[in-house]
Each structure stands twice: as C-alpha cells, then as structure tokens.
Design a protein around this motif. Structure first.
Motif, PDB file in Angstrom:
ATOM      1  N   THR A   1       0.963  -1.125   0.165  1.00 36.73           N
ATOM      2  CA  THR A   1      -0.046  -0.132   0.051  1.00 36.73           C
ATOM      3  C   THR A   1       1.022   1.522  -0.069  1.00 36.73           C
ATOM      4  O   THR A   1       2.110   1.890   0.184  1.00 36.73           O
ATOM      5  N   LYS A   2       0.806   2.043  -0.641  1.00 36.02           N
ATOM      6  CA  LYS A   2       1.394   3.482  -0.841  1.00 36.02           C
ATOM      7  C   LYS A   2       0.586   4.320  -0.181  1.00 36.02           C
ATOM      8  O   LYS A   2      -1.116   4.409  -0.838  1.00 36.02           O
ATOM      9  N   THR A   3       0.193   5.515  -0.111  1.00 36.38           N
ATOM     10  CA  THR A   3      -0.483   6.788   0.402  1.00 36.38           C
ATOM     11  C   THR A   3       0.192   7.583  -0.228  1.00 36.38           C
ATOM     12  O   THR A   3       0.602   8.155  -0.976  1.00 36.38           O
TER      13      THR A   3
ATOM     14  N   GLU B   1      -1.713  11.873  -1.334  1.00 39.67           N
ATOM     15  CA  GLU B   1      -1.835  13.021  -0.418  1.00 39.67           C
ATOM     16  C   GLU B   1      -2.630  13.686  -1.823  1.00 39.67           C
ATOM     17  O   GLU B   1      -1.391  13.645  -3.510  1.00 39.67           O
TER      18      GLU B   1
END
Length: 95
Positions: free
Chosen positions: A89-91, A93
């Motif tokens: 998983t990558k976050t 913005e």
C-alpha cells in the motif's frame, strides 16, 4: 375450340419381337429360382458348428439370484492451504 392441354393419341406401335410363350419363360425362371434357393440354403448352413463344446444351459432348477451393491463412502476432502497474499500500500496526497 380445341383444348391445348390434351395430348394427341399416340400412333400404334409396331410389334416387338415375337411374344414369348409362358412355357418358355417358365423354362428360365423356375431353374433360376431353384439355383437361388440352393445357394441360399448352402450359405445358411455354412455357419453352423456340429461340435459339442458349445455352451450348455445351467440347471433347470430355479435358484435365488444374488445382487451385490457396493456403497461408495465419502472421504473427507482435504482443504487447500491458504496462500499468503502480498499487498503493498502506498499513501498519496491529493491536492
């Protein structure tokens, strides 16, 4: 007024070769039938065996019959092992 669909009568036909008397036809047909009969009898009898080793019938006494029934038993199915799942998983913005 004449009808166009009626065909005119045919002219008389000349006689063919002299007519064959009935006894002459029988002279050829009956021997041919006899030969065919003998050939058929010969073919029909050629397949029979005269040996005594043919299958003999079982005894004439009535006997009970036996029926065998096999019941399938259900085996417990082996459950497959769960495969390890790799998740990354990558976050991010959002602007």
């Amino acid at each position: 007024m004449s009808n166009a669909y009626i065909t005119p009568p045919l002219p008389p036909q000349p006689p063919t070769s002299r007519p064959t008397p009935k006894w002459a036809r029988k002279r050829y047909v009956l021997p041919a039938l006899a030969v065919a009969l003998f050939i058929g009898v010969g073919i029909g009898n050629s397949g029979q065996d005269t040996t005594t080793d043919q299958a003999q019938p079982a005894s004439a006494k009535p006997r009970p019959t036996v029926t065998v029934t096999a019941t399938a038993t259900a085996k417990k199915a082996v459950e497959p092992e769960a495969a390890t799942t790799v998740t990354a998983t990558k976050t991010f913005e959002v602007t």
